[in-house]
Design a protein around this motif. Sequence first.
Motif, PDB file in Angstrom:
ATOM      1  N   ALA A  46       0.813  -1.216   0.000  1.00 30.57           N
ATOM      2  CA  ALA A  46       0.000   0.000   0.000  1.00 30.57           C
ATOM      3  C   ALA A  46       0.850   1.271   0.000  1.00 30.57           C
ATOM      4  CB  ALA A  46      -0.927  -0.004   1.208  1.00 30.57           C
ATOM      5  N   GLU A  47       1.866   1.318   0.841  1.00 31.91           N
ATOM      6  CA  GLU A  47       2.622   2.554   1.005  1.00 31.91           C
ATOM      7  C   GLU A  47       3.716   2.753  -0.035  1.00 31.91           C
ATOM      8  OE1 GLU A  47       3.655   3.835   4.931  1.00 31.91           O
ATOM      9  OE2 GLU A  47       2.064   2.613   5.790  1.00 31.91           O
ATOM     10  N   SER A  48       4.188   1.686  -0.631  1.00 32.69           N
ATOM     11  CA  SER A  48       5.265   1.835  -1.614  1.00 32.69           C
ATOM     12  C   SER A  48       4.797   2.538  -2.876  1.00 32.69           C
ATOM     13  CB  SER A  48       5.861   0.473  -1.963  1.00 32.69           C
ATOM     14  OG  SER A  48       4.895  -0.330  -2.627  1.00 32.69           O
ATOM     15  N   ALA A  49       3.521   2.444  -3.179  1.00 32.19           N
ATOM     16  CA  ALA A  49       2.988   3.114  -4.369  1.00 32.19           C
ATOM     17  C   ALA A  49       3.185   4.631  -4.267  1.00 32.19           C
ATOM     18  CB  ALA A  49       1.512   2.779  -4.548  1.00 32.19           C
ATOM     19  N   LYS A  50       3.048   5.182  -3.063  1.00 34.95           N
ATOM     20  CA  LYS A  50       3.257   6.624  -2.873  1.00 34.95           C
ATOM     21  C   LYS A  50       4.708   7.004  -3.147  1.00 34.95           C
ATOM     22  CE  LYS A  50      -0.308   6.944   0.656  1.00 34.95           C
ATOM     23  NZ  LYS A  50      -0.554   7.164   2.083  1.00 34.95           N
ATOM     24  N   ILE A  51       5.623   6.162  -2.684  1.00 34.98           N
ATOM     25  CA  ILE A  51       7.048   6.429  -2.890  1.00 34.98           C
ATOM     26  C   ILE A  51       7.373   6.404  -4.381  1.00 34.98           C
ATOM     27  CG2 ILE A  51       9.389   5.581  -2.463  1.00 34.98           C
ATOM     28  CD1 ILE A  51       8.193   4.383   0.210  1.00 34.98           C
ATOM     29  N   ALA A  52       6.974   5.320  -5.040  1.00 35.42           N
ATOM     30  CA  ALA A  52       7.248   5.182  -6.481  1.00 35.42           C
ATOM     31  C   ALA A  52       6.559   6.289  -7.275  1.00 35.42           C
ATOM     32  CB  ALA A  52       6.794   3.808  -6.966  1.00 35.42           C
ATOM     33  N   GLY A  53       5.334   6.629  -6.898  1.00 36.74           N
ATOM     34  CA  GLY A  53       4.595   7.681  -7.594  1.00 36.74           C
ATOM     35  C   GLY A  53       5.266   9.030  -7.481  1.00 36.74           C
ATOM     36  N   GLN A  54       5.755   9.359  -6.285  1.00 38.26           N
ATOM     37  CA  GLN A  54       6.460  10.639  -6.081  1.00 38.26           C
ATOM     38  C   GLN A  54       7.751  10.679  -6.888  1.00 38.26           C
ATOM     39  OE1 GLN A  54       6.109  13.493  -4.289  1.00 38.26           O
ATOM     40  NE2 GLN A  54       4.184  13.087  -3.274  1.00 38.26           N
ATOM     41  N   LEU A  55       8.504   9.580  -6.861  1.00 38.17           N
ATOM     42  CA  LEU A  55       9.745   9.532  -7.643  1.00 38.17           C
ATOM     43  C   LEU A  55       9.445   9.743  -9.128  1.00 38.17           C
ATOM     44  CD1 LEU A  55      11.569   6.566  -5.886  1.00 38.17           C
ATOM     45  CD2 LEU A  55      12.343   8.949  -5.929  1.00 38.17           C
TER      46      LEU A  55
END
Length: 138
Positions: free
Chosen positions: A66-75
């Motif tokens: 769930a939370e890794s999508a935010k990281i990848a999306g921001q990058l």
Amino acid sequence: MKVVLSSIPSDSHTWNLVYMQLLLEEMGYEVVNLGSCTPVEDIISGVRDHQPDALVISTVNGHGVAESAKIAGQLHSLGLADDVPKLIGGNLATTGSLTPEQVSCLRASFDGVFTGERAVDDFIAFMNRSSRPHQAAN
């Protein structure tokens, strides 16, 4: 070579980060360990400021999918996604094992996904295939 190491914002565990830092240092990498409960903004800043050869996300609380999508999306939105290999591993789902859909989603955002009994061995093999620094002296 340099690695930025972090967990996800909701994961307060540190033993996995200590283990990963020691493993990476033993392999000859310089490690910037951002610690546990790291806000996405701090992870992005870590990548931008340190310009690492890899971003390693290690998590054990089961919320990695769930939370890794935010990281990848921001990058991706900041144009940093192609600049650094993104690797994630640990306990990524609260159900224990990942569904094929979750694996597909993670593989679309990350260059390496490491879970299960072979996670550490597969991670080491991945890092060995990349441009690898000299082994640390014993």
